[in-house]
Design a protein around this motif. Structure first.
Motif, PDB file in Angstrom:
ATOM      1  N   THR A  21       0.804  -1.223   0.000  1.00 25.77           N
ATOM      2  CA  THR A  21       0.000   0.000   0.000  1.00 25.77           C
ATOM      3  C   THR A  21       0.836   1.272   0.000  1.00 25.77           C
ATOM      4  O   THR A  21       0.283   2.368   0.008  1.00 25.77           O
ATOM      5  N   SER A  24       0.947   4.318  -4.667  1.00 26.08           N
ATOM      6  CA  SER A  24      -0.421   4.819  -4.805  1.00 26.08           C
ATOM      7  C   SER A  24      -1.249   4.124  -5.884  1.00 26.08           C
ATOM      8  O   SER A  24      -2.424   3.860  -5.685  1.00 26.08           O
ATOM      9  N   CYS A  45      -4.227   3.299  -3.794  1.00 24.03           N
ATOM     10  CA  CYS A  45      -4.076   3.549  -2.360  1.00 24.03           C
ATOM     11  C   CYS A  45      -3.845   5.039  -2.127  1.00 24.03           C
ATOM     12  O   CYS A  45      -3.275   5.731  -2.953  1.00 24.03           O
ATOM     13  N   GLU A  49      -3.633   3.515   2.666  1.00 23.48           N
ATOM     14  CA  GLU A  49      -4.932   2.861   2.809  1.00 23.48           C
ATOM     15  C   GLU A  49      -5.455   2.441   1.440  1.00 23.48           C
ATOM     16  O   GLU A  49      -5.412   3.231   0.485  1.00 23.48           O
ATOM     17  N   LEU A  50      -5.960   1.222   1.341  1.00 25.46           N
ATOM     18  CA  LEU A  50      -6.509   0.713   0.085  1.00 25.46           C
ATOM     19  C   LEU A  50      -7.816   1.433  -0.236  1.00 25.46           C
ATOM     20  O   LEU A  50      -8.744   1.433   0.574  1.00 25.46           O
ATOM     21  N   GLN A  51      -7.892   2.047  -1.402  1.00 19.43           N
ATOM     22  CA  GLN A  51      -9.091   2.762  -1.845  1.00 19.43           C
ATOM     23  C   GLN A  51      -9.882   1.957  -2.874  1.00 19.43           C
ATOM     24  O   GLN A  51     -11.100   2.010  -2.890  1.00 19.43           O
TER      25      GLN A  51
END
Length: 60
Positions: A21, A24, A45, A49-51
């Motif tokens: 992660t 990006s 990411c 944080e994983l988006q």
């Protein structure tokens, strides 16, 4: 590293993989650990944080 669980788009078995992660945007090919077919993995990411996560058959 983040462990992500998902269904293979070929054999529908649940598999997991570790995602980095710290990068990006990533797109790469990983073989399914069950049926060995190629899966195109795309992740996005933000701040570690994983988006977004997508696992598609190669070429789709």
């Amino acid at each position: 590293m983040l462990e992500q669980f998902f269904q293979c788009p070929y054999c529908w078995e649940e598999i997991s993989m570790l995602l980095d992660t710290s990068v990006s945007t990533q797109t790469y090919v990983e073989d399914c650990e069950v049926c060995c077919n190629p899966i195109e993995i795309s992740i996005r990411c933000t701040a570690g944080e994983l988006q977004e996560f997508q696992a598609n058959p190669l070429g789709q």
